[in-house]
Motif scaffolding. Structure first.
Motif, PDB file in Angstrom:
ATOM      1  N   HIS A  99      20.371  -5.171  13.753  1.00 31.10           N
ATOM      2  CA  HIS A  99      19.590  -4.787  14.936  1.00 31.10           C
ATOM      3  C   HIS A  99      19.446  -3.274  15.058  1.00 31.10           C
ATOM      4  CE1 HIS A  99      18.834  -8.679  16.982  1.00 31.10           C
ATOM      5  NE2 HIS A  99      19.842  -9.060  16.209  1.00 31.10           N
ATOM      6  N   THR A 102      16.640  -2.191  12.683  1.00 29.49           N
ATOM      7  CA  THR A 102      15.320  -2.489  13.243  1.00 29.49           C
ATOM      8  C   THR A 102      14.970  -1.490  14.347  1.00 29.49           C
ATOM      9  OG1 THR A 102      15.674  -4.826  12.798  1.00 29.49           O
ATOM     10  CG2 THR A 102      13.882  -4.285  14.289  1.00 29.49           C
ATOM     11  N   GLY A 106      12.075   0.169  12.684  1.00 30.74           N
ATOM     12  CA  GLY A 106      10.978  -0.753  12.954  1.00 30.74           C
ATOM     13  C   GLY A 106      11.073  -2.015  12.112  1.00 30.74           C
ATOM     14  N   GLN A 107      10.048  -2.878  12.208  1.00 30.08           N
ATOM     15  CA  GLN A 107      10.104  -4.195  11.570  1.00 30.08           C
ATOM     16  C   GLN A 107       9.499  -4.237  10.166  1.00 30.08           C
ATOM     17  OE1 GLN A 107       8.261  -6.743  14.573  1.00 30.08           O
ATOM     18  NE2 GLN A 107      10.282  -7.578  14.997  1.00 30.08           N
ATOM     19  N   GLU A 108       8.858  -3.170   9.734  1.00 34.37           N
ATOM     20  CA  GLU A 108       8.205  -3.220   8.425  1.00 34.37           C
ATOM     21  C   GLU A 108       9.147  -2.975   7.240  1.00 34.37           C
ATOM     22  OE1 GLU A 108       5.260  -4.429   7.900  1.00 34.37           O
ATOM     23  OE2 GLU A 108       5.076  -4.719  10.060  1.00 34.37           O
ATOM     24  N   PRO A 109      10.037  -1.981   7.318  1.00 34.60           N
ATOM     25  CA  PRO A 109      10.872  -1.675   6.147  1.00 34.60           C
ATOM     26  C   PRO A 109      11.810  -2.816   5.774  1.00 34.60           C
ATOM     27  CG  PRO A 109      10.967   0.110   7.736  1.00 34.60           C
ATOM     28  CD  PRO A 109      10.295  -1.044   8.413  1.00 34.60           C
TER      29      PRO A 109
END
Lengths: 155, 130
Positions: A99, A102, A106-109
């Motif tokens: 967590h 994130t 963020g949620q892309e890597p």
């Protein structure tokens, strides 16, 4: 660690701990907290992605059974707790690390994370760890807990 | 109907949490098998009927990603619905896993309601049972 990242770490750890184990966090300002002589347990894991680093969690030895019991919804003297008292601590670090990454990136890597390891440490080591710049010191249901996050760009 | 479920995670704590959550859901469960890595899970699936698989990603011996790939290569195992249970928050990774046949993703920590909704959606219409 910047104040912004310190706040993010504290917020994320608090939320995870509350949802996972129904335990509550408060930031401690005590300069010299009382620690018992039962020693501490240190769990650590590393991560690699757009940023690389490692995260550690250091808790009093006698907090481990309570943490495990709370997460599993059982009693501290339950056979499953006594069989693997440090497993819950590793799980807590694992969930927190996921967590925090994130929240930071963020949620892309995509991050590759190691499997957490665990070892014991004595009160002297605890004091050394506590004084690191990247360490957050909190109280979890009055247990003194250190959360350490170190990261930087991929080399 | 009652389900036969396989939970794959190297953490005994995580397995216990999933089991407790399934009990709280509440769902009709006939059997709950557990495995601590992908290789152990494959052995169980080759000898037991499994309606639904919950798997972690990061495990020693055989990871969840490798387990999912091995299941896709097997005509029978590829029909078992897979739910990834992980702390990983990467949408990129989840999209990649969905393209490999994963049907759902539960991010730890999760609630009993999320588990029940996931199972209901995946097993709707599955009427195999005694």
């Amino acid at each position: 660690m910047t104040n912004e990242h310190r706040a993010l770490l504290n917020q994320t750890f608090s939320t995870v701990l509350e949802q996972l184990a129904f335990m509550f966090v408060e930031v401690s300002t005590e300069a010299s907290p009382t620690v018992d002589n039962a020693g501490f347990v240190r769990t650590r894991m590393s991560f690699q992605g757009p940023v690389c680093g490692d995260m550690e969690l250091i808790v009093p030895r006698n907090m481990c059974e309570e943490l495990a019991a709370n997460i599993m919804g059982t009693e501290p003297d339950d056979e499953a707790v006594l069989r693997a008292p440090f497993d819950a601590l590793k799980e807590l670090l694992n969930v927190t690390c996921g967590h925090v990454l994130t929240a930071l990136a963020g949620q892309e890597p995509v991050f590759e994370r190691s499997i957490p390891t665990v070892e014991q440490c004595d009160p002297g080591e605890w004091a050394t760890f506590r004084n690191r710049d990247d360490t957050l010191f909190v109280l979890v249901d009055e247990y003194p807990v250190l959360l350490y996050l170190n990261y930087g760009p991929r080399k | 109907m009652a389900y036969s479920i396989l939970v794959v995670d190297d953490s005994e704590t995580a397995r216990a949490v999933i089991a407790r959550t399934l009990e709280m859901a509440p769902l009709p469960i006939r059997t709950m098998h557990v495995a601590s890595n992908g290789a152990e899970a494959l052995r169980i699936m080759h000898r037991e009927w499994i309606d639904l698989l919950f798997t972690d990603l990061s495990m020693p011996v055989m990871t969840g990603v490798e387990l999912i790939s091995r299941m896709q290569e097997d005509a029978l195992l590829s029909t078992i619905p897979v739910v990834v249970v992980s702390t990983d928050g990467s949408k990129t990774r989840m999209d990649a896993l969905m393209s490999k046949g994963v049907q759902a993703y539960l991010r730890k920590p999760f609630t009993p309601e999320q588990v029940k909704e996931t199972i209901d959606a995946l097993l709707k219409g599955n009427d195999h049972d005694e």
